[in-house]
Design an enzyme around this catalytic site. Structure first.
Site, PDB file in Angstrom:
ATOM      1  CG  ASP A  32      30.921  27.396  46.598  1.00 58.43           C
ATOM      2  OD1 ASP A  32      29.932  28.109  46.862  1.00 58.43           O
ATOM      3  OD2 ASP A  32      31.543  26.745  47.467  1.00 58.43           O
ATOM      4  CG  ASN A  80      21.732  24.426  46.713  1.00 61.34           C
ATOM      5  OD1 ASN A  80      22.150  24.298  45.564  1.00 61.34           O
ATOM      6  ND2 ASN A  80      22.558  24.579  47.749  1.00 61.34           N
TER       7      ASN A  80
HETATM    8  C1  FPP Z   1      26.860  28.432  45.061  1.00 59.56           C
HETATM    9  O1  FPP Z   1      27.249  29.694  45.561  1.00 59.56           O
HETATM   10  C2  FPP Z   1      25.993  28.603  43.926  1.00 59.56           C
HETATM   11  C3  FPP Z   1      24.719  28.124  43.824  1.00 59.56           C
HETATM   12  C4  FPP Z   1      24.066  27.357  44.888  1.00 59.56           C
HETATM   13  C5  FPP Z   1      23.905  28.395  42.642  1.00 59.56           C
HETATM   14  C6  FPP Z   1      24.602  28.265  41.341  1.00 59.56           C
HETATM   15  C7  FPP Z   1      23.877  29.014  40.325  1.00 59.56           C
HETATM   16  C8  FPP Z   1      24.454  29.802  39.390  1.00 59.56           C
HETATM   17  C9  FPP Z   1      25.906  29.931  39.224  1.00 59.56           C
HETATM   18  C10 FPP Z   1      23.620  30.562  38.461  1.00 59.56           C
HETATM   19  C11 FPP Z   1      23.468  29.943  37.112  1.00 59.56           C
HETATM   20  C12 FPP Z   1      22.341  29.045  37.006  1.00 59.56           C
HETATM   21  C13 FPP Z   1      21.705  28.780  35.845  1.00 59.56           C
HETATM   22  C14 FPP Z   1      20.627  27.797  35.837  1.00 59.56           C
HETATM   23  C15 FPP Z   1      22.050  29.444  34.586  1.00 59.56           C
HETATM   24  P1  FPP Z   1      26.854  30.085  47.037  1.00 59.56           P
HETATM   25  O2  FPP Z   1      25.541  30.787  46.988  1.00 59.56           O
HETATM   26  O3  FPP Z   1      26.866  28.897  47.919  1.00 59.56           O
HETATM   27  O4  FPP Z   1      28.014  31.079  47.408  1.00 59.56           O
HETATM   28  P2  FPP Z   1      28.660  31.287  48.856  1.00 59.56           P
HETATM   29  O5  FPP Z   1      29.300  29.967  49.228  1.00 59.56           O
HETATM   30  O6  FPP Z   1      29.668  32.362  48.606  1.00 59.56           O
HETATM   31  O7  FPP Z   1      27.575  31.698  49.786  1.00 59.56           O
END
Ligand code: FPP
Length: 257
Positions: A32, A80
């Site tokens: 996250d 998501n």
């Molecule tokens: C959460 O951060 C992250 C995700 C929903 C996506 C996770 C994906 C990756 C780490 C990339 C790697 C993936 C692969 C398949 C190699 P957020 O967007 O919710 O962050 P925030 O809470 O700060 O908005």
């Protein structure tokens, strides 16, 4: 230069301080904080996901070198899809980029790829990247890199319930045969056998929630949270999490002898 050597020494020291016999077999991570990482830099959210992908590469290698047997990463949840189309499109493209640029290193490190979640609902290009990576790494016998992609635990539990109900309706089993082992065998982690339940559950970015991830499987996992945003998460932070895990007294409901 001096700084570099000091930093290296620190990492080596940290690595040596970990108890080899207490390295968690299965680590599950909610990655996250990509969006906040990007926002802090006045960049679009997708820049955070791109950097997050680099962290995945790094932590995969570190975990494999430490002797972790299963690394389960929450890459995309069934919730998501609610994000803006542009971000969803980018997240769907990430596995393609990831495997295109990294599958050779996965093979070099003897890492086998697996994916759980509703893969058939993903764009065809993403599905192909995933299935190709599973096939290309199928002979690897080291760590399993298990991506949860379009995964949701409540959905998994509903699917398990339907499957068991159907087995009862077909007369294949009697209701009395439904026990914890049967439930585990009908979950998407069943292919992991004895390693299905994470020993260590990590969430980055300061949030302390489970967010519909492995609800059944984490019954006795040690939960460790860090304020570090996923794109900033590195070997050092990872080892701190494992060190914290090694301090815990796992009793699984029993009392200490
Ligand atoms: C959460 O951060 C992250 C995700 C929903 C996506 C996770 C994906 C990756 C780490 C990339 C790697 C993936 C692969 C398949 C190699 P957020 O967007 O919710 O962050 P925030 O809470 O700060 O908005």
């Amino acid at each position: 230069m001096l700084d570099f050597f000091n930093k290296k020494e620190n990492i080596d020291e940290k690595r040596n301080k970990l108890k080899r016999e207490l390295i968690p077999n299965h680590i599950a991570i909610i990655m996250d904080g990509n969006g906040r990482w990007a926002k802090k830099r006045h960049l679009p959210r997708i820049a955070g996901h791109k950097q997050g992908m680099e962290t995945v590469k790094n932590i995969t290698k570190v975990a494999s070198n430490l002797g972790v047997k299963v690394l389960t990463l929450y890459a995309f949840s069934t919730e998501n899809w609610k994000r803006p189309d542009k971000e969803v499109d980018f997240l769907m493209e990430l596995p393609v980029k990831f495997f295109n640029t990294f599958v050779h290193e996965l093979i070099e490190n003897n890492v086998r790829v697996n994916v759980m979640g509703y893969i058939d609902m993903l764009p065809k290009k993403t599905q192909k990247a995933v299935y190709d990576a599973i096939e290309q790494t199928s002979n690897c016998t080291g760590m399993i890199l298990n991506f949860a992609l379009n995964y949701g635990s409540r959905d998994e539990l509903a699917q398990m319930t339907r499957s068991i109900a159907q087995q009862v309706a077909n007369g294949e089993i009697v209701p009395e045969a439904i026990d914890e082992q049967l439930i585990a065998r009908n979950l998407q982690t069943s292919f992991l056998g004895d390693l299905a339940d994470p020993d260590l559950f990590i969430r980055t970015s300061g949030e302390e929630r489970i967010s519909n991830f492995l609800l059944w499987q984490i019954a006795y996992s040690e939960l460790v949270f860090t304020d570090t945003l996923w794109p900033d998460f590195n070997e050092q932070t990872f080892m701190e999490m494992i060190k914290e895990y090694q301090k815990r007294d796992r009793r699984f409901g029993a009392i200490k002898k």
